[in-house]
Motif scaffolding. Sequence first.
Motif, PDB file in Angstrom:
ATOM      1  N   TRP A  76       1.115  -1.458   0.006  1.00  0.00           N
ATOM      2  CA  TRP A  76      -0.086   0.141  -0.359  1.00  0.00           C
ATOM      3  C   TRP A  76       0.914   1.194  -0.246  1.00  0.00           C
ATOM      4  CZ3 TRP A  76      -4.999  -1.211   2.783  1.00  0.00           C
ATOM      5  CH2 TRP A  76      -6.262  -0.486   2.200  1.00  0.00           C
ATOM      6  N   ASN A  84      -1.875   3.422  -9.101  1.00  0.00           N
ATOM      7  CA  ASN A  84      -2.957   2.810  -8.783  1.00  0.00           C
ATOM      8  C   ASN A  84      -3.893   3.136 -10.134  1.00  0.00           C
ATOM      9  OD1 ASN A  84      -3.252   3.439  -5.590  1.00  0.00           O
ATOM     10  ND2 ASN A  84      -4.856   4.940  -5.551  1.00  0.00           N
ATOM     11  N   LEU A 102      -7.896   9.335  -6.942  1.00  0.00           N
ATOM     12  CA  LEU A 102      -7.334   8.146  -6.503  1.00  0.00           C
ATOM     13  C   LEU A 102      -6.588   6.946  -7.680  1.00  0.00           C
ATOM     14  CD1 LEU A 102      -8.097   5.943  -4.874  1.00  0.00           C
ATOM     15  CD2 LEU A 102      -9.911   5.178  -5.990  1.00  0.00           C
ATOM     16  N   HIS A 109      -0.647  12.849  -9.509  1.00  0.00           N
ATOM     17  CA  HIS A 109      -1.503  12.766  -8.090  1.00  0.00           C
ATOM     18  C   HIS A 109      -1.095  13.994  -7.742  1.00  0.00           C
ATOM     19  CE1 HIS A 109      -2.029  10.804  -4.275  1.00  0.00           C
ATOM     20  NE2 HIS A 109      -3.491  11.088  -4.778  1.00  0.00           N
ATOM     21  N   ARG A 113      -4.386  16.022  -5.821  1.00  0.00           N
ATOM     22  CA  ARG A 113      -4.664  15.868  -4.046  1.00  0.00           C
ATOM     23  C   ARG A 113      -5.003  17.063  -3.275  1.00  0.00           C
ATOM     24  NH1 ARG A 113      -4.756  11.278  -0.572  1.00  0.00           N
ATOM     25  NH2 ARG A 113      -3.555  12.591   1.281  1.00  0.00           N
ATOM     26  N   GLY A 249     -16.630   8.104  -3.182  1.00  0.00           N
ATOM     27  CA  GLY A 249     -15.947   8.126  -1.966  1.00  0.00           C
ATOM     28  C   GLY A 249     -16.316   7.905  -0.928  1.00  0.00           C
ATOM     29  N   GLY A 250     -17.366   8.656  -0.087  1.00  0.00           N
ATOM     30  CA  GLY A 250     -17.959   8.951   0.498  1.00  0.00           C
ATOM     31  C   GLY A 250     -19.098   8.753   0.765  1.00  0.00           C
ATOM     32  N   THR A 253     -18.930   3.862   2.194  1.00  0.00           N
ATOM     33  CA  THR A 253     -17.366   3.590   2.971  1.00  0.00           C
ATOM     34  C   THR A 253     -18.039   3.870   3.843  1.00  0.00           C
ATOM     35  OG1 THR A 253     -16.693   5.755   2.492  1.00  0.00           O
ATOM     36  CG2 THR A 253     -15.650   3.595   1.743  1.00  0.00           C
ATOM     37  N   VAL A 298      -8.413  -2.279  -2.085  1.00  0.00           N
ATOM     38  CA  VAL A 298      -7.997  -1.726  -2.869  1.00  0.00           C
ATOM     39  C   VAL A 298      -6.975  -2.623  -3.969  1.00  0.00           C
ATOM     40  CG1 VAL A 298      -7.697   0.928  -1.559  1.00  0.00           C
ATOM     41  CG2 VAL A 298      -5.624  -0.757  -1.698  1.00  0.00           C
ATOM     42  N   ARG A 300      -3.647  -2.823  -6.751  1.00  0.00           N
ATOM     43  CA  ARG A 300      -2.502  -1.927  -7.046  1.00  0.00           C
ATOM     44  C   ARG A 300      -2.194  -3.041  -8.126  1.00  0.00           C
ATOM     45  NH1 ARG A 300      -4.486   1.694  -4.066  1.00  0.00           N
ATOM     46  NH2 ARG A 300      -3.085   2.789  -2.493  1.00  0.00           N
ATOM     47  N   THR A 352      -7.238   1.099   7.515  1.00  0.00           N
ATOM     48  CA  THR A 352      -9.232   1.386   7.383  1.00  0.00           C
ATOM     49  C   THR A 352      -9.107   2.537   6.475  1.00  0.00           C
ATOM     50  OG1 THR A 352      -9.425   1.059   9.184  1.00  0.00           O
ATOM     51  CG2 THR A 352     -10.970   1.778   8.564  1.00  0.00           C
ATOM     52  N   MET A 353      -8.239   3.260   6.349  1.00  0.00           N
ATOM     53  CA  MET A 353      -8.501   4.861   5.595  1.00  0.00           C
ATOM     54  C   MET A 353      -7.521   4.547   4.779  1.00  0.00           C
ATOM     55  SD  MET A 353     -11.068   5.618   7.509  1.00  0.00           S
ATOM     56  CE  MET A 353     -11.799   7.300   6.536  1.00  0.00           C
ATOM     57  N   GLY A 354      -6.974   3.869   4.187  1.00  0.00           N
ATOM     58  CA  GLY A 354      -5.420   4.048   3.909  1.00  0.00           C
ATOM     59  C   GLY A 354      -4.487   4.130   3.918  1.00  0.00           C
ATOM     60  N   HIS A 358      -1.854   7.796  -1.075  1.00  0.00           N
ATOM     61  CA  HIS A 358      -3.454   7.920  -1.123  1.00  0.00           C
ATOM     62  C   HIS A 358      -4.609   7.389  -0.161  1.00  0.00           C
ATOM     63  CE1 HIS A 358      -3.630   8.353  -5.956  1.00  0.00           C
ATOM     64  NE2 HIS A 358      -2.680   7.742  -5.330  1.00  0.00           N
ATOM     65  N   CYS A 360      -7.351   8.382   2.617  1.00  0.00           N
ATOM     66  CA  CYS A 360      -8.641   9.457   2.421  1.00  0.00           C
ATOM     67  C   CYS A 360      -7.959  10.192   2.640  1.00  0.00           C
ATOM     68  CB  CYS A 360      -8.800   8.061   3.471  1.00  0.00           C
ATOM     69  SG  CYS A 360     -11.074   8.578   3.290  1.00  0.00           S
ATOM     70  N   VAL A 361      -8.573  11.138   1.890  1.00  0.00           N
ATOM     71  CA  VAL A 361      -9.216  12.966   1.798  1.00  0.00           C
ATOM     72  C   VAL A 361     -10.214  12.999   2.769  1.00  0.00           C
ATOM     73  CG1 VAL A 361      -7.835  13.366  -0.365  1.00  0.00           C
ATOM     74  CG2 VAL A 361     -10.257  12.906   0.434  1.00  0.00           C
TER      75      VAL A 361
HETATM   76  C1  HEM Z   1     -15.047   5.165   7.327  1.00  0.00           C
HETATM   77  C2  HEM Z   1     -15.395   6.411   5.954  1.00  0.00           C
HETATM   78  C3  HEM Z   1     -14.244   5.926   4.823  1.00  0.00           C
HETATM   79  C4  HEM Z   1     -13.501   4.840   5.039  1.00  0.00           C
HETATM   80  C5  HEM Z   1     -13.319   3.225   5.747  1.00  0.00           C
HETATM   81  C6  HEM Z   1     -12.533   5.555   3.868  1.00  0.00           C
HETATM   82  C7  HEM Z   1     -11.411   4.449   2.552  1.00  0.00           C
HETATM   83  C8  HEM Z   1     -10.579   4.884   2.319  1.00  0.00           C
HETATM   84  C9  HEM Z   1      -9.223   4.592   1.521  1.00  0.00           C
HETATM   85  C10 HEM Z   1      -9.149   3.038   1.969  1.00  0.00           C
HETATM   86  C11 HEM Z   1      -8.562   5.394   0.559  1.00  0.00           C
HETATM   87  C12 HEM Z   1      -7.570   5.027   0.060  1.00  0.00           C
HETATM   88  C13 HEM Z   1      -7.882   4.074  -1.629  1.00  0.00           C
HETATM   89  C14 HEM Z   1      -6.623   3.563  -1.873  1.00  0.00           C
HETATM   90  O1  HEM Z   1      -5.476   3.839  -1.319  1.00  0.00           O
HETATM   91  O2  HEM Z   1      -6.551   3.635  -3.474  1.00  0.00           O
HETATM   92  C15 HEM Z   1      -9.782   5.985   0.371  1.00  0.00           C
HETATM   93  C16 HEM Z   1      -9.241   7.097  -0.362  1.00  0.00           C
HETATM   94  C17 HEM Z   1      -9.999   8.476  -0.865  1.00  0.00           C
HETATM   95  N1  HEM Z   1     -11.449   8.395   0.045  1.00  0.00           N
HETATM   96 FE1  HEM Z   1     -12.345   7.688   1.377  1.00  0.00          FE
HETATM   97  N2  HEM Z   1     -12.785   6.324   3.244  1.00  0.00           N
HETATM   98  C18 HEM Z   1     -14.109   6.664   3.325  1.00  0.00           C
HETATM   99  C19 HEM Z   1     -14.374   7.746   3.704  1.00  0.00           C
HETATM  100  C20 HEM Z   1     -14.446   8.939   2.649  1.00  0.00           C
HETATM  101  C21 HEM Z   1     -14.605  10.124   2.881  1.00  0.00           C
HETATM  102  C22 HEM Z   1     -16.221  10.754   3.600  1.00  0.00           C
HETATM  103  C23 HEM Z   1     -15.185  10.979   1.159  1.00  0.00           C
HETATM  104  C24 HEM Z   1     -15.447  12.760   0.659  1.00  0.00           C
HETATM  105  C25 HEM Z   1     -16.426  13.221   0.159  1.00  0.00           C
HETATM  106  C26 HEM Z   1     -13.631   9.887   1.229  1.00  0.00           C
HETATM  107  C27 HEM Z   1     -12.910   9.959  -0.214  1.00  0.00           C
HETATM  108  C28 HEM Z   1     -12.098   9.452  -0.625  1.00  0.00           C
HETATM  109  C29 HEM Z   1     -11.289  10.031  -2.081  1.00  0.00           C
HETATM  110  C30 HEM Z   1     -11.202  11.160  -3.070  1.00  0.00           C
HETATM  111  C31 HEM Z   1     -10.038   9.167  -2.412  1.00  0.00           C
HETATM  112  C32 HEM Z   1      -8.894   9.189  -3.057  1.00  0.00           C
HETATM  113  C33 HEM Z   1      -7.592   9.885  -2.152  1.00  0.00           C
HETATM  114  C34 HEM Z   1      -6.549  10.135  -3.332  1.00  0.00           C
HETATM  115  O3  HEM Z   1      -6.634   8.904  -3.676  1.00  0.00           O
HETATM  116  O4  HEM Z   1      -5.370  11.000  -2.831  1.00  0.00           O
HETATM  117  N3  HEM Z   1     -13.642   9.143   1.489  1.00  0.00           N
HETATM  118  N4  HEM Z   1     -10.250   6.205   1.029  1.00  0.00           N
END
Ligand code: HEM
Length: 411
Positions: A76, A84, A102, A109, A113, A249-250, A253, A298, A300, A352-354, A358, A360-361
């Motif tokens: 990751w 990605n 993403l 990127h 970003r 994304g939002g 999740t 995710v 890769r 959890t959020m990566g 990348h 999570c924003v």
């Molecule tokens: C509990 C809730 C959430 C979880 C578990 C989650 C999880 C993730 C993960 C694992 C990634 C990484 C993806 C990668 O590495 O390929 C990611 C990226 C991202 N998430 Fe979240 N997400 C959540 C909520 C949100 C929300 C609320 C938004 C926007 C409204 C959002 C927008 C994005 C975006 C735009 C990316 C791409 C970032 C990048 O590529 O630089 N996510 N998220």
Amino acid sequence: MTDPNGAPTMAPGTASIPTHVPRDRVIDFDVFSPPGSQADYFGAWMRLLNGPDLVWTTANGGHWIAAGGSTVRGIWEDAMRFSNEALAVTPGLGEVMQFIPLQQDAPEHKPFRSAVMKGFAHQYIVATEPLVREETIRLIEAIRAVGGCDFMAEFAEILPVHTFLSVIGLPPEDRVRLRPLGRQLTRPDGSMTVVELRDAADAYLEPHIRERLANPGPDLFSRILSVPIEGRAWTFEESQRMCRNLLFGGLDTVVAMLGNIMMHLARHPAEQEELREAPGMIPDAADELMRRYPTVAVTRNCVETCEIDGVTIERGDLVYLPSVLHNLDPRSFETPEKVDFARKLTQARHSTMGAGPHRCVGAALARMEVIVVMEEWLARMPAFALDEGAQTTFRAGNVGALDQLALNWQT
Ligand code: HEM
């Protein structure tokens, strides 16, 4: 199929397996439907922890799965050798969606970003909190006197869409149109093609994007689109790819996360009580529950042939990275299945959020939503439990989620 240790056994037919894949790493494991995942999503995935850290599944066209905590996390974070661009093992999804940021790699990127991150700056999350709280209270008050609910349909599936529509400055009624789209992306049921899904999202977003490019307002899309990309304006096509990414994304999740957290609390009345008596613990509890219940995976694609865990991953191979196999690996976290509110891990330590460039924003927005829901639900609802007469079923996918969660309480 599993061996006595619970690890999936090797797949029988090996004809179409690439020659660089050792036969003792081959299994038959459908990531969209791990055996047993309907009843126990986390247990179904964790069986892979009993085998090697990298396995090749013959399902879904054939791809690697990183099946050990440090391997999941290591790949990751390794954006140089793992791109990605592919997005997912779902056929066609990456080519059609073209998400920004993403699916972008360095150096492209970074400026995109950084614009998106500015849109999610701390002050905006703080400003959004009262709106999330207001809707949370409204939803709770609508069901409290009933004595029970399907938490997914009557709460979890509503709040994140409402929050998203609030931050992009659009009316809450639009949620009826948006919610099914999030679900189709992450857990497709075959009723829509990938192209139809993208087109439905674009048809909804297009007039709003054009309006915000022409007359920026205070909303999230306008804030992001007004940050120049290396000194120039966003094109319409880039804007569309970014808004599409935020939309998808939002939604699902957060829906998935709220469901898992509420399922946990329903099963653990003593923890409900502890948090009711000490609501100041809720932010730490939210962080720990978010670590314990990761459901995003995710994909890769390898862009530089390399050796990992004794196998060769060749340029062009796809690798699936399930966050659950980092967070719930005992080699990554002590007693990982135990929920311990005193664990005090920063969110960046779990997956959890990566992880990596990348990450999570929307992490701060999602965390705020989880905390507000826990605060208001525990303050307003009496002790609640799972409705024993109803089924609690999961659907696996790139974001695994509960289909339904029947809760009840005394009125
Ligand atoms: C509990 C809730 C959430 C979880 C578990 C989650 C999880 C993730 C993960 C694992 C990634 C990484 C993806 C990668 O590495 O390929 C990611 C990226 C991202 N998430 Fe979240 N997400 C959540 C909520 C949100 C929300 C609320 C938004 C926007 C409204 C959002 C927008 C994005 C975006 C735009 C990316 C791409 C970032 C990048 O590529 O630089 N996510 N998220």
